[in-house]
Scaffold this motif. Sequence first.
Motif, PDB file in Angstrom:
ATOM      1  N   ARG A  22      94.619  13.914 -25.102  1.00 42.04           N
ATOM      2  CA  ARG A  22      93.752  14.068 -23.923  1.00 42.04           C
ATOM      3  C   ARG A  22      94.202  15.238 -23.048  1.00 42.04           C
ATOM      4  NH1 ARG A  22      91.883   9.440 -20.548  1.00 42.04           N
ATOM      5  NH2 ARG A  22      93.609  10.186 -19.291  1.00 42.04           N
ATOM      6  N   ARG A  24      95.713  18.031 -24.063  1.00 41.18           N
ATOM      7  CA  ARG A  24      95.817  19.302 -24.791  1.00 41.18           C
ATOM      8  C   ARG A  24      95.059  20.441 -24.094  1.00 41.18           C
ATOM      9  NH1 ARG A  24      97.745  17.810 -30.046  1.00 41.18           N
ATOM     10  NH2 ARG A  24      99.816  17.164 -29.364  1.00 41.18           N
ATOM     11  N   LYS A  25      93.903  20.151 -23.545  1.00 35.31           N
ATOM     12  CA  LYS A  25      93.134  21.200 -22.890  1.00 35.31           C
ATOM     13  C   LYS A  25      93.901  21.754 -21.691  1.00 35.31           C
ATOM     14  CE  LYS A  25      88.549  22.242 -21.182  1.00 35.31           C
ATOM     15  NZ  LYS A  25      87.210  21.734 -20.906  1.00 35.31           N
ATOM     16  N   ARG A  26      94.501  20.868 -20.901  1.00 34.95           N
ATOM     17  CA  ARG A  26      95.279  21.324 -19.747  1.00 34.95           C
ATOM     18  C   ARG A  26      96.568  22.005 -20.170  1.00 34.95           C
ATOM     19  NH1 ARG A  26      95.030  15.716 -16.794  1.00 34.95           N
ATOM     20  NH2 ARG A  26      95.690  15.320 -18.892  1.00 34.95           N
ATOM     21  N   ALA A  28      96.925  23.765 -22.853  1.00 33.34           N
ATOM     22  CA  ALA A  28      96.619  24.935 -23.678  1.00 33.34           C
ATOM     23  C   ALA A  28      97.068  26.246 -23.034  1.00 33.34           C
ATOM     24  CB  ALA A  28      95.129  24.985 -23.988  1.00 33.34           C
ATOM     25  N   ASP A  29      97.184  26.265 -21.713  1.00 29.29           N
ATOM     26  CA  ASP A  29      97.602  27.493 -21.027  1.00 29.29           C
ATOM     27  C   ASP A  29      99.094  27.775 -21.189  1.00 29.29           C
ATOM     28  OD1 ASP A  29      95.023  27.902 -20.178  1.00 29.29           O
ATOM     29  OD2 ASP A  29      95.340  26.938 -18.230  1.00 29.29           O
TER      30      ASP A  29
END
Length: 87
Positions: A22, A24-26, A28-29
């Motif tokens: 959940r 991973r998107k945050r 990713a930076d």
Amino acid sequence: MSRRARAFHRHAQAVLDHELLRARKRLADLPGERRAALEEETARVVAAVVDSVLEESRREPALARALGSIYGPEPAWEPRVVSWAAD
């Protein structure tokens, strides 16, 4: 490691895997090596928390009963290795 401890560790790992997915998107930076280090450290923390709860359950009967209700009772004994000696 007891059957209950293994089940608790597997359950905690499944929750961790789900939460990391959940996040991973945050995450990713972050550079790949920093993200991997964060995930590894998070796994170590989760394992330490599980070990602490298991240790406390040896002193606290209510916690032991709660874990038993979730992960099942511990067997009276667990067979390990059977050794047969030839005559």
